[in-house]
Write a protein that holds these residues in place. Structure first.
Motif, short mmCIF file in Angstrom:
data_model
loop_
_atom_site.label_atom_id
_atom_site.label_comp_id
_atom_site.label_asym_id
_atom_site.label_seq_id
_atom_site.Cartn_x
_atom_site.Cartn_y
_atom_site.Cartn_z
N GLU A 1 0.85 -1.18 0.00
CA GLU A 1 0.00 0.00 0.00
C GLU A 1 0.90 1.24 0.00
OE1 GLU A 1 -3.47 2.08 2.77
OE2 GLU A 1 -3.05 -0.08 2.96
N SER B 1 2.00 5.00 0.35
CA SER B 1 1.65 6.19 1.12
C SER B 1 1.71 7.45 0.26
CB SER B 1 2.61 6.35 2.30
OG SER B 1 3.93 6.62 1.83
N ASP B 2 1.10 8.53 0.77
CA ASP B 2 1.14 9.81 0.05
C ASP B 2 2.57 10.28 -0.15
OD1 ASP B 2 -1.61 9.81 -0.06
OD2 ASP B 2 -1.88 11.15 1.66
N LYS B 3 3.42 10.05 0.86
CA LYS B 3 4.81 10.49 0.77
C LYS B 3 5.53 9.76 -0.36
CE LYS B 3 9.11 11.10 3.36
NZ LYS B 3 9.80 10.95 4.67
N TRP C 1 4.19 8.43 -3.03
CA TRP C 1 3.66 8.92 -4.29
C TRP C 1 4.30 10.24 -4.68
CZ3 TRP C 1 1.67 6.29 -7.89
CH2 TRP C 1 0.77 5.24 -7.67
N GLN C 2 4.44 11.14 -3.69
CA GLN C 2 5.00 12.45 -3.96
C GLN C 2 6.47 12.35 -4.40
OE1 GLN C 2 3.39 15.27 -4.19
NE2 GLN C 2 5.26 16.40 -4.73
N LYS D 1 6.66 11.02 -7.90
CA LYS D 1 6.28 12.04 -8.88
C LYS D 1 7.43 12.99 -9.14
CE LYS D 1 2.95 15.77 -9.68
NZ LYS D 1 1.81 16.54 -9.11
N GLU E 1 1.54 6.16 -15.70
CA GLU E 1 1.06 5.83 -14.35
C GLU E 1 1.67 4.53 -13.85
OE1 GLU E 1 -0.57 7.97 -12.51
OE2 GLU E 1 -0.36 9.27 -14.28
N LYS F 1 4.04 4.26 -10.58
CA LYS F 1 3.66 3.32 -9.52
C LYS F 1 4.82 2.41 -9.17
CE LYS F 1 -0.18 0.38 -8.08
NZ LYS F 1 -1.49 -0.20 -8.48
N ALA G 1 7.06 4.35 -7.01
CA ALA G 1 6.43 4.55 -5.70
C ALA G 1 6.51 3.29 -4.84
CB ALA G 1 4.98 4.98 -5.88
N GLU H 1 8.27 3.21 -1.30
CA GLU H 1 7.51 2.82 -0.11
C GLU H 1 8.21 1.70 0.65
OE1 GLU H 1 4.77 2.84 2.80
OE2 GLU H 1 4.77 4.25 1.12
#
Length: 344
Positions: A238, A240-242, A244-245, A248, A268, A272, A275, A279
């Motif tokens: 899963e 996290s927002d961090k 993903w950022q 990006k 995308e 991913k 990411a 993560e």
């Protein structure tokens, strides 16, 4: 008895796979069984020569590093391009596991007047490091392949099939084993220097597939994450927002050189993959702010071991000793393939 020269052009000092290949070569040529086999089956006496090329490091500095890691070899005769005897090339078998950056010695060493019997390039033509990343090295490689009586190219994807398992690294000398552990640790922190055109695939299996290259960093992170969390898969993580950022930012900053390839794949999907790797590093506690943009000297082996010694020691004792290094052993694989041609 015929003397046959086996010559390896290599660029040790930047990673560790060259040194592993040279260790394996010295082991093979110094073994009594191999000496007997070569004499009886082919009527040949082999001699092993290693030409340490220039490039990001000088040939002299590479030679110092190589001897520091491997010690004094039993069977290897080391050369720099400047001191190499070009007469050894005639009728020899040559393996290229380093870009042919030979400086002003190129014409002396590579000549149709002294053609090798065999030349093998380890890496896909036109896009591998060993093919060369400047015009002179590429011209040298092209010429050496053309003047040889026989020439073969081992595609990059074939060199990435074997990894440095725990069983393999345990056979290495202590100092070489430690260097492999440090390199693996460094790659787990995402070290990928240079323009994105050459390194973005390290964290994206999708891009790696399009370029016929291995996603080394992604595979390393995946292997260690799934070893530490034995009941989990990286593909199911899963994000996290961090993460993903961070993914990006890396994508936007460092993929300009990949425009043509990105158009053939889902942006995308690539984001991913970045990411997921990020993560995993966050959860393992191994993320640093420089993890994906590691031209910074703080991600050198020396700095990592100095600044994060406990984390490295824990990794080496708990992970590396159990699974080895999930990084491919490119040049060792290349040497094994090369010797099949030599003795066939």
């Amino acid at each position: 008895m015929e003397r046959h020269h086996v010559i390896i052009f290599t660029d040790p000092g930047e990673e560790i796979d060259d040194e592993i290949a040279l260790w394996a070569a010295d082991q093979l040529f110094s073994s009594l069984a191999y000496k007997l086999k070569s004499c009886v089956c082919q009527g040949r006496q082999y001699s092993l020569h290693v030409v340490v090329v220039d490039g990001k490091m000088s040939a002299g500095d590479r030679l110092v590093r190589c001897k520091a890691v491997l010690g004094e070899p039993s069977c290897i005769k080391y050369w720099t391009p400047e001191k190499f005897d070009p007469n050894l090339m005639a009728g020899s078998s040559v393996l290229i596991i380093g870009p042919l950056e030979l400086g002003e010695n190129s014409e002396k060493i590579i000549s149709d007047e002294r053609p090798p019997d065999l030349v093998v390039l380890a890496g896909t033509k036109h896009c591998s490091v060993n093919w060369g990343q400047n015009e002179l090295a590429q011209k040298n490689c092209e010429k050496l392949l053309s003047v040889a009586k026989q020439s073969y190219i081992i595609q990059s994807h074939r060199l990435s099939r074997e990894i440095m398992t725990a069983e393999f690294v345990k056979k290495l000398p202590k100092k070489l084993n430690s260097h492999v552990a440090a390199l693996t640790w460094r790659f787990l922190l995402g070290r990928a220097t240079g323009p994105a055109e050459f390194v973005a695939h390290l964290l994206s299996p999708t891009l790696a597939g399009l370029k016929d290259r291995p996603a080394s960093n992604f595979v390393a992170i995946q292997s260690v994450y799934e070893f530490v969390y034995s009941d989990k898969k990286l593909n199911d993580i899963e994000i996290s927002d961090k993460a993903w950022q961070l993914s990006k930012q890396y994508y936007e900053n460092d993929l300009e050189g990949f425009t043509d390839y990105v158009l053939k794949a889902s942006k995308e999907v690539i984001k991913k993959e970045y990411a997921k790797a990020t993560e995993a590093l966050l959860r393992l506690g191994w993320y640093t702010d420089k993890v994906l943009l590691s031209t910074d000297p703080q991600l050198s082996d020396e700095a990592l071991l100095k600044n994060r010694p406990q984390e490295f020691l824990r990794f080496k004792e708990k992970v590396f000793s159990e699974i080895g290094s999930p990084l491919p052993c490119y040049d060792h694989t290349a040497f094994r393939e090369f010797m099949r041609y030599v003795v066939s």
